[in-house]
Design a protein around this motif. Structure first.
Motif, short mmCIF file in Angstrom:
data_model
loop_
_atom_site.label_atom_id
_atom_site.label_comp_id
_atom_site.label_asym_id
_atom_site.label_seq_id
_atom_site.Cartn_x
_atom_site.Cartn_y
_atom_site.Cartn_z
N PRO A 262 0.51 5.70 -2.74
CA PRO A 262 1.53 5.13 -1.86
C PRO A 262 2.28 6.23 -1.10
CG PRO A 262 1.59 4.04 -3.98
CD PRO A 262 0.64 5.20 -4.12
N GLY A 263 2.44 6.01 0.21
CA GLY A 263 3.14 6.96 1.05
C GLY A 263 2.28 8.11 1.56
N ASN A 264 1.05 8.22 1.10
CA ASN A 264 0.16 9.30 1.53
C ASN A 264 -0.85 8.79 2.55
OD1 ASN A 264 1.44 11.14 -0.11
ND2 ASN A 264 -0.04 10.98 -1.76
N ARG A 265 -1.57 9.76 3.15
CA ARG A 265 -2.54 9.45 4.19
C ARG A 265 -3.72 10.40 4.03
NH1 ARG A 265 -2.98 11.69 9.09
NH2 ARG A 265 -0.95 12.71 8.92
N ALA B 201 -9.28 -1.91 -5.00
CA ALA B 201 -7.92 -2.32 -5.40
C ALA B 201 -7.27 -3.04 -4.23
CB ALA B 201 -7.10 -1.09 -5.80
N ASP B 202 -6.32 -3.88 -4.54
CA ASP B 202 -5.50 -4.51 -3.50
C ASP B 202 -4.56 -3.45 -2.92
OD1 ASP B 202 -6.62 -6.95 -4.22
OD2 ASP B 202 -4.90 -7.57 -5.45
N ARG C 202 -3.19 0.08 13.44
CA ARG C 202 -3.50 -1.24 12.90
C ARG C 202 -3.08 -1.32 11.44
NH1 ARG C 202 -9.51 -1.95 13.08
NH2 ARG C 202 -9.12 -1.39 15.24
N ASP C 203 -2.22 -2.29 11.08
CA ASP C 203 -1.82 -2.54 9.69
C ASP C 203 -2.69 -3.64 9.11
OD1 ASP C 203 0.15 -0.67 10.07
OD2 ASP C 203 1.81 -2.08 9.98
N VAL C 204 -3.20 -3.42 7.89
CA VAL C 204 -4.06 -4.39 7.23
C VAL C 204 -3.71 -4.48 5.75
CG1 VAL C 204 -6.01 -4.07 8.82
CG2 VAL C 204 -5.84 -2.65 6.80
N THR C 205 -4.03 -5.64 5.17
CA THR C 205 -3.91 -5.85 3.74
C THR C 205 -5.31 -5.95 3.17
OG1 THR C 205 -1.82 -7.02 4.03
CG2 THR C 205 -2.99 -7.39 1.96
N HIS C 206 -5.59 -5.13 2.16
CA HIS C 206 -6.92 -5.11 1.53
C HIS C 206 -6.88 -5.85 0.19
CE1 HIS C 206 -8.50 -2.35 4.47
NE2 HIS C 206 -7.51 -1.51 4.25
N TYR C 207 -8.01 -6.39 -0.22
CA TYR C 207 -8.14 -7.08 -1.50
C TYR C 207 -9.38 -6.56 -2.22
CZ TYR C 207 -11.44 -9.81 1.32
OH TYR C 207 -12.47 -10.18 2.15
N VAL C 208 -9.35 -6.63 -3.54
CA VAL C 208 -10.46 -6.15 -4.35
C VAL C 208 -11.75 -6.86 -3.92
CG1 VAL C 208 -11.44 -6.06 -6.68
CG2 VAL C 208 -9.02 -5.58 -6.33
N ILE D 169 0.59 2.23 3.06
CA ILE D 169 1.95 1.76 3.34
C ILE D 169 2.41 0.75 2.29
CG2 ILE D 169 1.85 2.27 5.81
CD1 ILE D 169 1.33 -0.76 6.28
N GLY D 170 1.64 0.62 1.21
CA GLY D 170 1.99 -0.29 0.13
C GLY D 170 2.56 0.46 -1.06
N ASP D 171 2.64 -0.25 -2.18
CA ASP D 171 3.20 0.36 -3.39
C ASP D 171 2.17 0.47 -4.51
OD1 ASP D 171 3.02 -2.32 -4.00
OD2 ASP D 171 5.16 -2.61 -4.32
N THR D 172 0.89 0.30 -4.17
CA THR D 172 -0.20 0.47 -5.14
C THR D 172 -1.19 1.49 -4.58
OG1 THR D 172 -1.51 -1.32 -4.16
CG2 THR D 172 -0.01 -1.92 -5.95
#
Length: 153
Positions: free
Chosen positions: A63-66, A82-83, A96-102, A123-126
């Motif tokens: 989280p917070g890294n790139r 991972a999500d 582009r912001d995206v949400t990933h799922y397992v 940009i998430g917490d996992t």
């Protein structure tokens, strides 16, 4: 008569914007970083397997890294392990912001002289975790990989 010197790009090719204004909305210094790393073939955290036909990568972003900017030049796919939430910075200037799922899996193909330069930010917490498989027998010469990215046993 057809002019064969004009490339016809595939749908996954991302053009590199030449006008610095296309990157004005990016964080300070990121455009210069992209230009510096535009020929970087390191598409993951560690190269876990390699043959003359393919490379298998693991990518982990806290989280917070790139991850560093890198270039894709041949067919590849990735699967999310991972999500998580990610922000992609692309050489066109797009963010582009995206949400990933397992289990999410995306496939990309590039024709001769096609490529994509990008970086992925968590940009998430996992932890973001992916497995990426690059096929090396495409129309473009695979990019070189420094030995320090190969798995140490």
């Amino acid at each position: 008569m057809t002019n064969t010197s004009i490339p016809t790009h595939g749908s996954d090719h991302v053009e590199m914007a030449t006008d610095p204004a296309a990157f004005a909305h990016w964080p300070e210094g990121m455009h210069a970083e992209m230009l510096e790393h535009q020929d970087n073939g390191v598409v993951g955290s560690v190269l876990v397997s390699e043959t003359d036909k393919l490379r298998v990568w693991h990518l982990h972003i806290a989280p917070g890294n790139r991850c560093a900017f890198h270039r894709h030049v041949n067919t590849y796919f990735w699967s999310a392990l991972a999500d998580g939430k990610a922000r992609g910075y692309f050489s066109s200037g797009e963010i582009r912001d995206v949400t990933h799922y397992v289990g999410e899996t995306r496939h990309f193909a590039y024709g001769e002289m096609d490529s994509m330069v990008h970086s992925v930010e968590n940009i998430g917490d996992t932890m973001l975790s992916f497995c990426t498989v690059e096929f090396l027998d495409g129309p473009n010469t695979p990019l070189s990989i420094p030995n320090e990215y190969r798995l140490k046993v």
